[in-house]
Scaffold this motif. Sequence first.
Motif, PDB file in Angstrom:
ATOM      1  N   HIS A   1       2.270   1.647  -3.502  1.00 33.31           N
ATOM      2  CA  HIS A   1       1.213   2.154  -4.388  1.00 33.31           C
ATOM      3  C   HIS A   1       1.014   3.656  -4.167  1.00 33.31           C
ATOM      4  O   HIS A   1       0.884   4.431  -5.121  1.00 33.31           O
ATOM      5  CB  HIS A   1      -0.093   1.396  -4.143  1.00 33.31           C
TER       6      HIS A   1
ATOM      7  N   ASP B   1      -6.222  11.153  -6.481  1.00 33.16           N
ATOM      8  CA  ASP B   1      -5.783   9.754  -6.433  1.00 33.16           C
ATOM      9  C   ASP B   1      -4.698   9.563  -5.384  1.00 33.16           C
ATOM     10  O   ASP B   1      -4.678   8.555  -4.670  1.00 33.16           O
ATOM     11  CB  ASP B   1      -5.278   9.296  -7.796  1.00 33.16           C
TER      12      ASP B   1
ATOM     13  N   LYS C   1      -3.767   4.709   5.401  1.00 31.63           N
ATOM     14  CA  LYS C   1      -4.158   5.108   6.756  1.00 31.63           C
ATOM     15  C   LYS C   1      -5.131   4.095   7.357  1.00 31.63           C
ATOM     16  O   LYS C   1      -5.020   3.736   8.533  1.00 31.63           O
ATOM     17  CB  LYS C   1      -4.787   6.498   6.729  1.00 31.63           C
ATOM     18  N   ALA C   2      -6.062   3.599   6.545  1.00 30.56           N
ATOM     19  CA  ALA C   2      -7.020   2.611   7.030  1.00 30.56           C
ATOM     20  C   ALA C   2      -6.316   1.313   7.421  1.00 30.56           C
ATOM     21  O   ALA C   2      -6.695   0.654   8.409  1.00 30.56           O
ATOM     22  CB  ALA C   2      -8.078   2.333   5.954  1.00 30.56           C
ATOM     23  N   LEU C   3      -5.286   0.927   6.681  1.00 33.19           N
ATOM     24  CA  LEU C   3      -4.526  -0.275   7.035  1.00 33.19           C
ATOM     25  C   LEU C   3      -3.751  -0.101   8.334  1.00 33.19           C
ATOM     26  O   LEU C   3      -3.505  -1.067   9.051  1.00 33.19           O
ATOM     27  CB  LEU C   3      -3.549  -0.642   5.908  1.00 33.19           C
TER      28      LEU C   3
ATOM     29  N   GLN D   1      -6.399   9.556  -2.064  1.00 35.06           N
ATOM     30  CA  GLN D   1      -7.111   8.296  -1.857  1.00 35.06           C
ATOM     31  C   GLN D   1      -6.143   7.176  -1.470  1.00 35.06           C
ATOM     32  O   GLN D   1      -6.425   6.396  -0.571  1.00 35.06           O
ATOM     33  CB  GLN D   1      -7.896   7.903  -3.119  1.00 35.06           C
ATOM     34  N   ALA D   2      -5.012   7.107  -2.130  1.00 37.87           N
ATOM     35  CA  ALA D   2      -4.013   6.084  -1.805  1.00 37.87           C
ATOM     36  C   ALA D   2      -3.492   6.271  -0.380  1.00 37.87           C
ATOM     37  O   ALA D   2      -3.298   5.291   0.352  1.00 37.87           O
ATOM     38  CB  ALA D   2      -2.859   6.131  -2.811  1.00 37.87           C
TER      39      ALA D   2
ATOM     40  N   GLU E   1      -6.182   5.088   2.015  1.00 44.58           N
ATOM     41  CA  GLU E   1      -6.250   3.623   2.051  1.00 44.58           C
ATOM     42  C   GLU E   1      -5.141   3.065   2.942  1.00 44.58           C
ATOM     43  O   GLU E   1      -5.359   2.126   3.718  1.00 44.58           O
ATOM     44  CB  GLU E   1      -6.141   3.048   0.638  1.00 44.58           C
TER      45      GLU E   1
ATOM     46  N   ALA F   1       0.835  -1.211   0.000  1.00 47.07           N
ATOM     47  CA  ALA F   1       0.000   0.000   0.000  1.00 47.07           C
ATOM     48  C   ALA F   1       0.867   1.257   0.000  1.00 47.07           C
ATOM     49  O   ALA F   1       0.548   2.237  -0.683  1.00 47.07           O
ATOM     50  CB  ALA F   1      -0.934  -0.015   1.207  1.00 47.07           C
TER      51      ALA F   1
END
Length: 133
Positions: free
Chosen positions: A84, A119, A128-130, A122-123, A126, A81
Amino acid sequence: MMHVKSLVIHRSLVLLVIASLISGCAVPFLGGYGADGQSLEAFEHHAEEIFRLQNRMTSEVMILLLLESEDAKKHQALMQAEHHMQQTCADLNEYVSRDIDGLSSGFLLRRRVEKSALDCEQAALELKALLAP
């Protein structure tokens, strides 16, 4: 260790990003700046927030990987992640690097930053959520 130095440089350049965006193309495009058609000032503010967020996420991943060593599967997901996010945010980071080196960013790079900012955000979100417990 080289990655840590890079992170420190990026963090210290947030204000340079803002100044660079301000000094960039001052004539708004039809519909405004960025994917949301924001004013230049709003877009610059949002780009700064995105830059800070992605740098904070990289720092948190690095710290987590240094402190925890038991969950290889989670580490692999975090590294993917983070990779990415770095790819997605490459235009923003290139823009900052060129500004630091005193090089012109050019119209096309500024447009790519404009187009990729959401984008990149958003990456980073994502990732941060992990990282959330």
